[in-house]
Design a protein around this motif. Structure first.
Motif, PDB file in Angstrom:
ATOM      1  N   THR A   1       0.815  -1.213   0.000  1.00 43.87           N
ATOM      2  CA  THR A   1       0.000   0.000   0.000  1.00 43.87           C
ATOM      3  C   THR A   1       0.847   1.260   0.000  1.00 43.87           C
ATOM      4  N   MET A   2       1.725   1.352   0.966  1.00 42.13           N
ATOM      5  CA  MET A   2       2.416   2.613   1.205  1.00 42.13           C
ATOM      6  C   MET A   2       3.573   2.888   0.255  1.00 42.13           C
ATOM      7  N   SER A   3       4.327   1.860  -0.146  1.00 41.73           N
ATOM      8  CA  SER A   3       5.494   2.139  -0.985  1.00 41.73           C
ATOM      9  C   SER A   3       5.078   2.668  -2.351  1.00 41.73           C
ATOM     10  N   ALA A   4       4.012   2.114  -2.910  1.00 44.22           N
ATOM     11  CA  ALA A   4       3.543   2.622  -4.206  1.00 44.22           C
ATOM     12  C   ALA A   4       3.107   4.073  -4.089  1.00 44.22           C
ATOM     13  N   GLU A   5       2.376   4.371  -3.042  1.00 43.90           N
ATOM     14  CA  GLU A   5       1.872   5.733  -2.872  1.00 43.90           C
ATOM     15  C   GLU A   5       3.000   6.726  -2.582  1.00 43.90           C
ATOM     16  N   LEU A   6       3.928   6.367  -1.720  1.00 40.85           N
ATOM     17  CA  LEU A   6       5.029   7.270  -1.405  1.00 40.85           C
ATOM     18  C   LEU A   6       5.900   7.497  -2.634  1.00 40.85           C
ATOM     19  N   GLY A   7       6.105   6.450  -3.424  1.00 39.42           N
ATOM     20  CA  GLY A   7       6.873   6.594  -4.655  1.00 39.42           C
ATOM     21  C   GLY A   7       6.185   7.489  -5.663  1.00 39.42           C
ATOM     22  N   GLN A   8       4.862   7.347  -5.799  1.00 41.52           N
ATOM     23  CA  GLN A   8       4.109   8.186  -6.732  1.00 41.52           C
ATOM     24  C   GLN A   8       4.120   9.643  -6.304  1.00 41.52           C
ATOM     25  N   ARG A   9       4.128   9.876  -5.006  1.00 46.26           N
ATOM     26  CA  ARG A   9       4.156  11.241  -4.484  1.00 46.26           C
ATOM     27  C   ARG A   9       5.545  11.856  -4.576  1.00 46.26           C
ATOM     28  N   GLY A  10       6.528  11.045  -4.972  1.00 47.73           N
ATOM     29  CA  GLY A  10       7.895  11.545  -5.046  1.00 47.73           C
ATOM     30  C   GLY A  10       8.495  11.764  -3.673  1.00 47.73           C
ATOM     31  N   GLU A  11       8.005  11.013  -2.687  1.00 47.30           N
ATOM     32  CA  GLU A  11       8.473  11.165  -1.313  1.00 47.30           C
ATOM     33  C   GLU A  11       8.899   9.815  -0.734  1.00 47.30           C
ATOM     34  N   PRO A  12       9.923   9.195  -1.337  1.00 43.17           N
ATOM     35  CA  PRO A  12      10.392   7.922  -0.775  1.00 43.17           C
ATOM     36  C   PRO A  12      10.814   8.124   0.677  1.00 43.17           C
ATOM     37  N   SER A  13      10.766   7.040   1.432  1.00 45.26           N
ATOM     38  CA  SER A  13      11.051   7.123   2.859  1.00 45.26           C
ATOM     39  C   SER A  13      12.273   6.297   3.226  1.00 45.26           C
ATOM     40  N   PRO A  14      13.174   6.855   4.039  1.00 42.51           N
ATOM     41  CA  PRO A  14      14.303   6.070   4.534  1.00 42.51           C
ATOM     42  C   PRO A  14      13.822   4.859   5.358  1.00 42.51           C
ATOM     43  N   THR A  15      12.668   4.983   5.963  1.00 43.23           N
ATOM     44  CA  THR A  15      12.111   3.867   6.731  1.00 43.23           C
ATOM     45  C   THR A  15      11.714   2.738   5.792  1.00 43.23           C
ATOM     46  N   THR A  16      11.205   3.066   4.622  1.00 42.31           N
ATOM     47  CA  THR A  16      10.893   2.039   3.629  1.00 42.31           C
ATOM     48  C   THR A  16      12.182   1.356   3.176  1.00 42.31           C
ATOM     49  N   ASP A  17      13.251   2.148   3.000  1.00 42.10           N
ATOM     50  CA  ASP A  17      14.549   1.563   2.647  1.00 42.10           C
ATOM     51  C   ASP A  17      14.946   0.507   3.678  1.00 42.10           C
ATOM     52  N   GLU A  18      14.810   0.867   4.941  1.00 39.80           N
ATOM     53  CA  GLU A  18      15.172  -0.056   6.026  1.00 39.80           C
ATOM     54  C   GLU A  18      14.304  -1.316   5.986  1.00 39.80           C
ATOM     55  N   MET A  19      13.016  -1.125   5.773  1.00 40.98           N
ATOM     56  CA  MET A  19      12.098  -2.262   5.733  1.00 40.98           C
ATOM     57  C   MET A  19      12.461  -3.202   4.585  1.00 40.98           C
ATOM     58  N   VAL A  20      12.734  -2.652   3.430  1.00 42.30           N
ATOM     59  CA  VAL A  20      13.078  -3.473   2.269  1.00 42.30           C
ATOM     60  C   VAL A  20      14.406  -4.199   2.522  1.00 42.30           C
ATOM     61  N   ARG A  21      15.393  -3.478   3.042  1.00 41.17           N
ATOM     62  CA  ARG A  21      16.691  -4.123   3.325  1.00 41.17           C
ATOM     63  C   ARG A  21      16.538  -5.259   4.339  1.00 41.17           C
TER      64      ARG A  21
END
Length: 192
Positions: free
Chosen positions: A107-127
């Motif tokens: 849900t959130m990664s697609a939306e944050l990416g579309q908004r042009g506002e990637p999150s360092p927390t998403t980076d951590e989650m993916v890693r």
């Protein structure tokens, strides 16, 4: 009437937990502050006693989701056949039906990416998720690349399964992806 610091901390935590649930279920853009606070029996103005902005709440709620996800991932990693278990749980009908309680990535990664506002927390989650998948692959050569493919397939299949109206197609997306990932990446025979 004045409230204790403990009350404020409890309210703060309730806001984070409800926001994390609603952001995963409905998305960030569709979750307004006023309805969020109303759900908790609080006023919209009271929000600013806890957070400077919605963006701060988004990052805090995402961090909360990462911590919950980390705890469940550690439990799976300590069990038997962790990769197959992770794939089964992630690509389950229960996870599909409860986005507010599940992984925020679809849900959130697609939306944050579309908004042009990637999150360092998403980076951590993916890693973290990639590391747990790679460990489940036994650290073999190519495991890092394979973990990217597995995570991408899981998130994509879950997202697609939630987006179609045909329940048979939705089930097929989950079951087929689950079966193929388990067959191709573990020694275990896929169980249906």
């Amino acid at each position: 009437m004045r409230y204790s610091e403990d009350h404020k901390a409890q309210t703060h935590q309730r806001i984070i937990e409800e926001a994390a649930r609603l952001f995963r279920r409905d998305g960030v853009g569709a979750t307004g502050l006023q309805p969020l606070m109303k759900t908790l029996g609080l006023t919209h103005g009271g929000f600013y006693a806890h957070f400077k902005s919605k963006d701060e709440l988004v990052e805090t709620a995402l961090r909360h989701s990462v911590e919950k996800l980390g705890a469940s991932t550690r439990a799976i990693a300590e069990g038997e056949k962790p990769l197959a278990t992770l794939i089964r749980q992630y690509l389950s009908s229960a996870h599909r039906a409860n986005p507010g309680e599940g992984c925020p990535l679809p849900t959130m990664s697609a939306e944050l990416g579309q908004r042009g506002e990637p999150s360092p927390t998403t980076d951590e989650m993916v890693r973290n998720r990639l590391a747990s998948i790679e460990a489940g692959l036994g650290g073999d050569e190519g495991a890092a690349d394979q973990s990217v493919l597995i995570l991408s397939a899981m998130v994509g299949a879950l997202l697609l399964s939630r987006s179609v109206s045909d329940s048979e197609l939705s089930d097929r997306l989950l079951k087929t992806t689950r079966r193929l990932l388990i067959e191709q990446n573990t020694d275990e025979v896929a169980k249906q």
